[in-house]
Design an enzyme around this catalytic site. Structure first.
Site, short mmCIF file in Angstrom:
data_model
loop_
_atom_site.label_atom_id
_atom_site.label_comp_id
_atom_site.label_asym_id
_atom_site.label_seq_id
_atom_site.Cartn_x
_atom_site.Cartn_y
_atom_site.Cartn_z
N CYS A 1 0.83 -1.21 0.00
CA CYS A 1 0.00 0.00 0.00
C CYS A 1 0.86 1.26 0.00
CB CYS A 1 -0.93 -0.02 1.22
SG CYS A 1 -1.80 1.55 1.50
N TYR A 2 0.58 2.17 -0.91
CA TYR A 2 1.33 3.44 -1.01
C TYR A 2 1.20 4.26 0.26
CZ TYR A 2 2.26 8.28 -2.35
OH TYR A 2 2.72 9.56 -2.39
#
Length: 446
Positions: free
Chosen positions: A170-171
């Protein structure tokens, strides 16, 4: 003088001789036949008077420009959390309304679609502008790694346990990681876990601890949860009372928020149940966590009378979602267009035109449940609705009175595998034509 016999000759009411008034069987039979004939003729005339004659025609929709169409809905999602559930509307004219809340209500539900509490009030979501530290300074792990095996032990040990549920891909989780570890290290130095015991920051990798994340209804990453000892760790049909943190995510903001959480707690009261006495600065960054993993969404929206789409999905501007873990299975209790008709009005509609009303709520009671396994992951459910307006008017000798208007629709549904986050889509297309039904009835009866 005029004689009596001459006067009798002008009598209009002469008496019939008594022998001519005697009853007979033939006369009685004829009288019965005459009475039945009169009753039959009276019934025929009354039926003709009460019968409504209708004339159906297809004409161009006479709706005025700018007129809106109301859509009422009540849909239950057993596996979509109220925390991220969003109702969006768009149309071909460029209208795009996201996360409608004013006319929409949410209720947490369990897997049996039973509400688990009062209405879910998410409250205002603070706009996160700092998703992490801007500096690229070196950092070391400061937070404790939690697993399904040790989670309960940590939750019982510390008065406040703040957990970062993240995913390595996840960014936003990667943006948060440096500031989270720095903040955890600072809090450990200020509040020694072994001596103080009031607060600890931990983390859970949801790609490894999937069951633990599902137990706490984690659907977006990163999700920061605040667990309070004495009130949160319990098994009661999936209920829990902890909170979600939605504040800024840089180190200074995280440390300040943790300081505010721990401030009301006496240093040597880690074994006591706690009340939430944090100040307003943290209150605005917190929201109640969802009670269960399901959500019932009900309410209405107003749309323009052009082709458009109503979308229900998981949405957040500062979280990521794993498409394979999002399940938009749903059960439709109501999905209708136009004003809701009362039972009395429905009865009258059926009396006037028996074939009307059957498709007013075509999707009511239908279930679209997906068994969420590897083969059924990333499934979007789409409904295609073609809406037709029906207008009933009463036509008298010199005037036309609009009795009611009703919207009916046809529905076709499909399951689509997608690489994107699964959503539930309702495509609606109002017809440019309308059905006009003219009723030739006595206006005094309406």
């Amino acid at each position: 003088m005029i004689s009596a016999s001459k006067l009798k000759s002008v009598d209009f009411y002469r008496k019939i001789p008594r022998d001519l008034t005697e009853a007979s069987l033939s006369g009685a039979g004829l009288s019965i036949i005459a009475a039945c004939a009169m009753m039959f003729l009276f019934g025929m005339e009354l039926n003709n008077y009460l019968t409504v004659s209708t004339l159906t025609s297809i004409i161009v929709d006479r709706s005025s420009d700018g007129e809106f169409l109301r859509i009422d809905f009540n849909i239950s999602f057993p596996a979509l959390s109220c925390e991220f559930a969003s109702v969006d509307v768009s149309d071909v004219l460029g209208t795009n309304r996201l996360n409608i809340t004013k006319t929409v209500r949410k209720f947490s539900i369990d897997l049996n679609l039973i509400p688990t509490g009062a209405e879910f009030h998410s409250g205002p979501i603070p706009k996160v502008s700092k998703h992490g530290d801007d500096s690229e300074e070196e950092y070391f792990d400061g937070s404790d790694y939690l697993t399904a095996e040790n989670f309960e032990k940590y939750a019982h040990r510390y008065s406040i346990l703040v957990v970062n549920f993240f995913a390595p891909w996840c960014y936003w989780s990667n943006r948060l990681k440096p500031s989270w570890e720095r903040a955890a290290k600072i809090i450990k130095e200020r509040y020694d876990p072994e001596i103080d015991g009031r607060i600890l920051l931990g983390k859970v990798d949801c790609t490894r601890e999937g069951e633990l994340c599902r137990r706490h209804h984690i659907q977006g990453y990163p999700s920061i949860r605040i667990f309070r000892k004495g009130s949160d760790v319990k098994e009661n049909h999936g209920h829990h009372e902890h909170e979600s943190y939605y504040g800024e995510r840089d180190t200074d903001s995280l440390v300040a928020a943790m300081e505010t959480l721990v401030a009301p707690i006496p240093r040597y009261s880690s074994n006591m149940a706690l009340a939430d006495e944090s100040n307003h600065s943290v209150e605005t960054a917190k929201r109640p966590a969802p009670l269960t993993s399901g959500c019932r969404i009900e309410g209405f929206v107003r749309v323009k009378k052009v082709p458009g789409t109503l979308v229900i999905s998981a949405h957040s501007g500062s979280h990521s979602f794993d498409p394979s873990q999002i399940n938009v299975s749903h059960v439709i209790s109501q999905f209708s267009f136009g004003k809701k008709l009362s039972q009395r009005m429905l009865f009258e509609v059926k009396r006037l035109t028996p074939y009307l009303g059957g498709s007013h709520d075509r999707l009511m009671g239908r279930s679209y449940i997906i068994n969420h396994d590897h083969a059924n992951a990333n499934v979007t459910i789409e409904h295609f609705l073609q809406v037709v307006k029906t207008e009933i008017v009463s036509r008298g000798s010199s005037q036309e009175l609009k009795l009611l208007e009703e919207y009916e629709y046809t529905a076709h549904s499909s399951l689509v595998h997608s690489l994107y986050i699964p959503v539930a889509k309702f495509h609606f297309e109002p017809s440019p034509m309308q059905v006009g039904i003219g009723c030739f009835i006595n206006l005094n009866k309406i």
